[in-house]
Design a protein around this motif. Structure first.
Motif, PDB file in Angstrom:
ATOM      1  N   ARG B  10       3.757 -37.682  28.717  1.00 36.62           N
ATOM      2  CA  ARG B  10       2.395 -37.851  28.199  1.00 36.62           C
ATOM      3  C   ARG B  10       1.437 -38.173  29.359  1.00 36.62           C
ATOM      4  NH1 ARG B  10      -0.283 -40.593  23.829  1.00 36.62           N
ATOM      5  NH2 ARG B  10      -2.267 -39.514  24.006  1.00 36.62           N
ATOM      6  N   ILE B  11       1.874 -39.114  30.215  1.00 28.71           N
ATOM      7  CA  ILE B  11       1.013 -39.498  31.342  1.00 28.71           C
ATOM      8  C   ILE B  11       0.725 -38.293  32.225  1.00 28.71           C
ATOM      9  CG2 ILE B  11       0.944 -40.811  33.507  1.00 28.71           C
ATOM     10  CD1 ILE B  11       2.334 -43.054  32.125  1.00 28.71           C
ATOM     11  N   SER B  12       1.780 -37.508  32.520  1.00 28.06           N
ATOM     12  CA  SER B  12       1.530 -36.388  33.440  1.00 28.06           C
ATOM     13  C   SER B  12       0.628 -35.351  32.783  1.00 28.06           C
ATOM     14  CB  SER B  12       2.840 -35.784  33.927  1.00 28.06           C
ATOM     15  OG  SER B  12       3.408 -35.016  32.912  1.00 28.06           O
ATOM     16  N   SER B  13       0.726 -35.182  31.461  1.00 26.49           N
ATOM     17  CA  SER B  13      -0.160 -34.188  30.829  1.00 26.49           C
ATOM     18  C   SER B  13      -1.606 -34.672  30.835  1.00 26.49           C
ATOM     19  CB  SER B  13       0.328 -33.849  29.417  1.00 26.49           C
ATOM     20  OG  SER B  13      -0.365 -34.588  28.454  1.00 26.49           O
ATOM     21  N   VAL B  14      -1.804 -35.968  30.583  1.00 23.88           N
ATOM     22  CA  VAL B  14      -3.177 -36.484  30.618  1.00 23.88           C
ATOM     23  C   VAL B  14      -3.746 -36.379  32.031  1.00 23.88           C
ATOM     24  CG1 VAL B  14      -4.623 -38.514  30.272  1.00 23.88           C
ATOM     25  CG2 VAL B  14      -2.808 -38.028  28.670  1.00 23.88           C
ATOM     26  N   LYS B  15      -2.864 -36.586  33.029  1.00 27.11           N
ATOM     27  CA  LYS B  15      -3.320 -36.467  34.414  1.00 27.11           C
ATOM     28  C   LYS B  15      -3.809 -35.056  34.704  1.00 27.11           C
ATOM     29  CE  LYS B  15      -1.345 -39.934  37.355  1.00 27.11           C
ATOM     30  NZ  LYS B  15      -0.044 -40.441  37.776  1.00 27.11           N
ATOM     31  N   ASN B  16      -3.078 -34.062  34.176  1.00 22.69           N
ATOM     32  CA  ASN B  16      -3.510 -32.671  34.368  1.00 22.69           C
ATOM     33  C   ASN B  16      -4.884 -32.439  33.761  1.00 22.69           C
ATOM     34  OD1 ASN B  16      -1.379 -31.777  35.789  1.00 22.69           O
ATOM     35  ND2 ASN B  16      -0.198 -31.129  33.999  1.00 22.69           N
ATOM     36  N   THR B  17      -5.051 -32.946  32.541  1.00 23.05           N
ATOM     37  CA  THR B  17      -6.348 -32.775  31.873  1.00 23.05           C
ATOM     38  C   THR B  17      -7.451 -33.415  32.700  1.00 23.05           C
ATOM     39  OG1 THR B  17      -5.116 -33.072  29.838  1.00 23.05           O
ATOM     40  CG2 THR B  17      -7.496 -32.985  29.650  1.00 23.05           C
ATOM     41  N   GLU B  18      -7.144 -34.578  33.231  1.00 22.61           N
ATOM     42  CA  GLU B  18      -8.146 -35.285  34.025  1.00 22.61           C
ATOM     43  C   GLU B  18      -8.569 -34.445  35.227  1.00 22.61           C
ATOM     44  OE1 GLU B  18      -6.768 -38.511  36.269  1.00 22.61           O
ATOM     45  OE2 GLU B  18      -8.767 -38.999  36.985  1.00 22.61           O
ATOM     46  N   GLN B  19      -7.544 -33.826  35.846  1.00 18.39           N
ATOM     47  CA  GLN B  19      -7.870 -32.996  37.012  1.00 18.39           C
ATOM     48  C   GLN B  19      -8.786 -31.840  36.632  1.00 18.39           C
ATOM     49  OE1 GLN B  19      -4.251 -31.859  38.848  1.00 18.39           O
ATOM     50  NE2 GLN B  19      -4.271 -33.629  40.219  1.00 18.39           N
ATOM     51  N   ILE B  20      -8.488 -31.247  35.491  1.00 19.30           N
ATOM     52  CA  ILE B  20      -9.299 -30.102  35.061  1.00 19.30           C
ATOM     53  C   ILE B  20     -10.741 -30.537  34.784  1.00 19.30           C
ATOM     54  CG2 ILE B  20      -9.639 -28.384  33.248  1.00 19.30           C
ATOM     55  CD1 ILE B  20      -6.584 -28.323  32.983  1.00 19.30           C
ATOM     56  N   THR B  21     -10.891 -31.640  34.041  1.00 19.81           N
ATOM     57  CA  THR B  21     -12.254 -32.065  33.708  1.00 19.81           C
ATOM     58  C   THR B  21     -13.013 -32.477  34.970  1.00 19.81           C
ATOM     59  OG1 THR B  21     -11.445 -34.276  33.208  1.00 19.81           O
ATOM     60  CG2 THR B  21     -11.777 -32.802  31.355  1.00 19.81           C
ATOM     61  N   GLN B  22     -12.271 -33.079  35.895  1.00 19.76           N
ATOM     62  CA  GLN B  22     -12.907 -33.478  37.158  1.00 19.76           C
ATOM     63  C   GLN B  22     -13.443 -32.242  37.891  1.00 19.76           C
ATOM     64  OE1 GLN B  22     -12.202 -36.932  38.508  1.00 19.76           O
ATOM     65  NE2 GLN B  22     -13.893 -36.530  39.888  1.00 19.76           N
ATOM     66  N   ALA B  23     -12.610 -31.204  37.941  1.00 15.77           N
ATOM     67  CA  ALA B  23     -13.007 -29.975  38.627  1.00 15.77           C
ATOM     68  C   ALA B  23     -14.219 -29.349  37.934  1.00 15.77           C
ATOM     69  CB  ALA B  23     -11.853 -28.991  38.650  1.00 15.77           C
ATOM     70  N   MET B  24     -14.179 -29.345  36.592  1.00 15.37           N
ATOM     71  CA  MET B  24     -15.297 -28.748  35.864  1.00 15.37           C
ATOM     72  C   MET B  24     -16.587 -29.506  36.123  1.00 15.37           C
ATOM     73  SD  MET B  24     -13.635 -27.670  32.279  1.00 15.37           S
ATOM     74  CE  MET B  24     -14.952 -26.728  31.591  1.00 15.37           C
ATOM     75  N   LYS B  25     -16.448 -30.799  36.261  1.00 12.09           N
ATOM     76  CA  LYS B  25     -17.628 -31.622  36.537  1.00 12.09           C
ATOM     77  C   LYS B  25     -18.223 -31.265  37.899  1.00 12.09           C
ATOM     78  CE  LYS B  25     -18.874 -36.025  38.033  1.00 12.09           C
ATOM     79  NZ  LYS B  25     -18.294 -37.209  38.656  1.00 12.09           N
ATOM     80  N   MET B  26     -17.326 -31.108  38.879  1.00 13.04           N
ATOM     81  CA  MET B  26     -17.794 -30.757  40.227  1.00 13.04           C
ATOM     82  C   MET B  26     -18.518 -29.417  40.210  1.00 13.04           C
ATOM     83  SD  MET B  26     -16.694 -33.154  42.142  1.00 13.04           S
ATOM     84  CE  MET B  26     -15.496 -33.605  43.337  1.00 13.04           C
ATOM     85  N   VAL B  27     -17.925 -28.453  39.526  1.00  8.77           N
ATOM     86  CA  VAL B  27     -18.527 -27.113  39.472  1.00  8.77           C
ATOM     87  C   VAL B  27     -19.908 -27.189  38.830  1.00  8.77           C
ATOM     88  CG1 VAL B  27     -18.319 -24.825  38.461  1.00  8.77           C
ATOM     89  CG2 VAL B  27     -16.328 -25.923  39.427  1.00  8.77           C
ATOM     90  N   ALA B  28     -19.978 -27.926  37.712  1.00  8.04           N
ATOM     91  CA  ALA B  28     -21.261 -28.033  37.013  1.00  8.04           C
ATOM     92  C   ALA B  28     -22.300 -28.699  37.912  1.00  8.04           C
ATOM     93  CB  ALA B  28     -21.093 -28.811  35.716  1.00  8.04           C
ATOM     94  N   ALA B  29     -21.865 -29.710  38.670  1.00 13.68           N
ATOM     95  CA  ALA B  29     -22.814 -30.425  39.532  1.00 13.68           C
ATOM     96  C   ALA B  29     -23.367 -29.503  40.601  1.00 13.68           C
ATOM     97  CB  ALA B  29     -22.132 -31.628  40.168  1.00 13.68           C
ATOM     98  N   ALA B  30     -22.481 -28.675  41.186  1.00 20.19           N
ATOM     99  CA  ALA B  30     -22.921 -27.769  42.247  1.00 20.19           C
ATOM    100  C   ALA B  30     -23.916 -26.751  41.690  1.00 20.19           C
ATOM    101  CB  ALA B  30     -21.722 -27.054  42.856  1.00 20.19           C
ATOM    102  N   ARG B  31     -23.588 -26.208  40.505  1.00 24.30           N
ATOM    103  CA  ARG B  31     -24.488 -25.212  39.914  1.00 24.30           C
ATOM    104  C   ARG B  31     -25.799 -25.849  39.483  1.00 24.30           C
ATOM    105  NH1 ARG B  31     -20.218 -21.749  36.669  1.00 24.30           N
ATOM    106  NH2 ARG B  31     -19.279 -20.745  38.469  1.00 24.30           N
ATOM    107  N   LEU B  32     -25.702 -27.089  39.048  1.00 27.43           N
ATOM    108  CA  LEU B  32     -26.915 -27.777  38.601  1.00 27.43           C
ATOM    109  C   LEU B  32     -27.912 -27.879  39.748  1.00 27.43           C
ATOM    110  CD1 LEU B  32     -28.445 -29.503  36.504  1.00 27.43           C
ATOM    111  CD2 LEU B  32     -27.307 -31.478  37.462  1.00 27.43           C
ATOM    112  N   ARG B  33     -27.392 -28.167  40.932  1.00 24.29           N
ATOM    113  CA  ARG B  33     -28.280 -28.307  42.083  1.00 24.29           C
ATOM    114  C   ARG B  33     -29.055 -27.012  42.318  1.00 24.29           C
ATOM    115  NH1 ARG B  33     -25.807 -29.014  46.936  1.00 24.29           N
ATOM    116  NH2 ARG B  33     -24.103 -30.019  45.855  1.00 24.29           N
ATOM    117  N   LYS B  34     -28.313 -25.895  42.229  1.00 21.52           N
ATOM    118  CA  LYS B  34     -28.948 -24.597  42.439  1.00 21.52           C
ATOM    119  C   LYS B  34     -30.013 -24.335  41.367  1.00 21.52           C
ATOM    120  CE  LYS B  34     -25.844 -21.425  44.260  1.00 21.52           C
ATOM    121  NZ  LYS B  34     -24.822 -20.456  43.842  1.00 21.52           N
ATOM    122  N   ALA B  35     -29.638 -24.649  40.126  1.00 21.92           N
ATOM    123  CA  ALA B  35     -30.554 -24.374  39.012  1.00 21.92           C
ATOM    124  C   ALA B  35     -31.815 -25.224  39.130  1.00 21.92           C
ATOM    125  CB  ALA B  35     -29.853 -24.646  37.688  1.00 21.92           C
ATOM    126  N   GLN B  36     -31.629 -26.448  39.594  1.00 20.30           N
ATOM    127  CA  GLN B  36     -32.771 -27.351  39.747  1.00 20.30           C
ATOM    128  C   GLN B  36     -33.734 -26.821  40.800  1.00 20.30           C
ATOM    129  OE1 GLN B  36     -30.762 -31.065  40.126  1.00 20.30           O
ATOM    130  NE2 GLN B  36     -32.555 -32.209  39.498  1.00 20.30           N
TER     131      GLN B  36
END
Lengths: 133, 290
Positions: B10-36
């Motif tokens: 369970r812990i390792s699966s939640v860790k995977n999810t965390e990594q994915i959401t973290q990555a998505m957040k980074m991507v959104a932040a980078a694109r947000l800068r461009k859009a702004q």
């Protein structure tokens, strides 16, 4: 004389001091010196030239297409659809884009609307080529 | 032992999810800068064009069909901007609900819909409302020429008398963490929004290279295009902002779950060790008495 050139995607010049300006108006080139009478005009596709006030001579060139200019008491505002300097253009890319457009223009079934946009695009690319020469 | 293993997976699966959401957040932040940046670059152009247009229209006292308010609104086109993808919090839901409310509270109009983005389409399809037109992949293909195409089409519909008004509903980008759903009337154009301070300095003997009416027509078209482009930019920026904060929350939740699970895991392990120790020591105690 303060010159401002803006496009929807970027600000090219913001209140820069210039002493001479040549604008590609829709009915031919307009030369503007400080103290010009108020004027509103549309721009064609062409090369806009300006001379910075702190430089002796030599014009800076920008390829603009389709826009407006407004001259008001020593300020000139140019609103262009696109504005590219020599540095931002790539000769091969422009050549290829022009070829594509000419190919598309061969199509006999184009609607007048499409024809017009393509012709506009063609003129724009030709202006780029002229600037690059 | 099986309980321990379960928790570990369970812990390792939640860790995977965390990594994915973290990555998505980074991507959104980078694109947000461009859009702004895109919005900031557009602003001077939009302001200038509005003031030039107001100058010309007011100083020459010209009226134009695109500037005139119709006395009675009958057919209205509603352009709804959403995103193509989910996982961005209440972004799409808010806008769809707003549009639906508008639809129900303005039964007197004949409303048509134009959807930009897949989410609005699927939301309204479920409710049996079909659009007259639709457009997808805004976030990837957003550009001024694209906005020009959409604007041209809308304006033609308006000039032909197909609609009496064109409204836009979109998410206004306020900051990276807040968006606001707004409804704006794009056609007919309202000139009263133009800055007025320049009108005094506007010279009466202005030289027009081309007839003012023709110029005004061009200006209105450009103004409308810019407005369409602006609200596309706002919507895209707001989407990235919403996604960024949604993903940040998700990452935080994942971290919470991980720390809770680790605690239970450690407790269980400790208790099993204690049991084993007791067994060993009581075994040794029993041996002594023999």
């Amino acid at each position: 004389m303060k010159l401002t050139i803006v496009t929807p995607e970027k600000i090219v010049l913001d209140s820069t001091s210039v002493k001479e300006l040549l604008i590609p108006g829709i009915k031919g080139e307009i030369g503007i010196l400080p103290g010009h009478a108020p004027l509103v005009s549309t721009l064609g596709s062409g090369v806009l030239k300006y001379c910075l006030s702190n430089e002796e001579k030599g014009f800076q060139e920008i390829a603009v297409s389709w826009g407006y200019c407004e001259v008001q008491a020593d300020t000139v505002v140019v609103l262009a659809e696109s504005a590219e300097t020599k540095k931002e253009l790539d000769k091969d890319k422009v050549g290829k884009a022009l070829e594509d457009i000419l190919k598309k223009l061969q199509d006999p079934y184009l609607s007048p609307e499409e024809m017009r946009t393509l012709q506009q695009e063609e003129r724009k690319q030709r202006t780029f080529l002229r600037l690059l020469k | 032992m099986s309980g321990l293993k379960k928790i570990r997976t369970r812990i390792s699966s939640v860790k995977n999810t965390e990594q994915i959401t973290q990555a998505m957040k980074m991507v959104a932040a980078a694109r947000l800068r461009k859009a702004q940046e895109r919005i900031l670059n557009l602003r001077p152009y939009a302001e200038n064009i509005l003031s030039v247009m107001a100058d010309v229209a007011l100083s020459c006292n010209i009226s134009h069909p695109l500037l005139k308010k119709k006395e009675k609104l009958e057919k209205v086109l509603l352009v709804v901007l959403t995103s193509d993808k989910g996982l961005c919090g209440g972004f799409n839901n808010n806008i769809c609900r707003f549009a639906e409310n508008f639809y129900h509270s303005h039964k007197e109009y004949e409303l048509d819909f134009f959807f930009i983005g897949k989410k609005a389409k699927s939301y309204f399809q479920f409710r049996g409302i079909l659009p007259v037109d639709e457009m997808f992949q805004l976030d990837k293909e957003i550009s001024y020429p694209l906005a020009g195409k959409v604007a041209h089409q809308l304006m033609e519909n308006f000039s032909e008398g197909k609609y009496d008004g064109i409204y836009f509903i979109y998410n206004n980008f306020q900051s990276a963490i807040s968006q606001k759903v707004v409804k704006e009337i794009f056609l007919p154009v309202d000139l009263s929004a133009a800055p007025l301070q320049r009108q005094k300095s506007f010279s009466k003997d202005l030289i027009f290279e081309i007839p003012p009416l023709e110029l005004l027509e061009n200006l209105i078209e450009k103004h409308f295009t810019v407005q369409v482009y602006r609200c596309m930019c706002e919507s895209v920026a707001a989407e990235y902002g919403a996604r960024m904060s949604a993903m940040e929350n998700a990452t935080k939740n994942a971290q919470d779950i991980i720390s809770r699970l680790t605690l239970t895991f450690n407790k269980m392990r400790q208790s099993s060790i204690t049991t084993e120790l007791i067994e060993v020591s009581s075994g040794a105690e029993a041996m002594k008495n023999i």
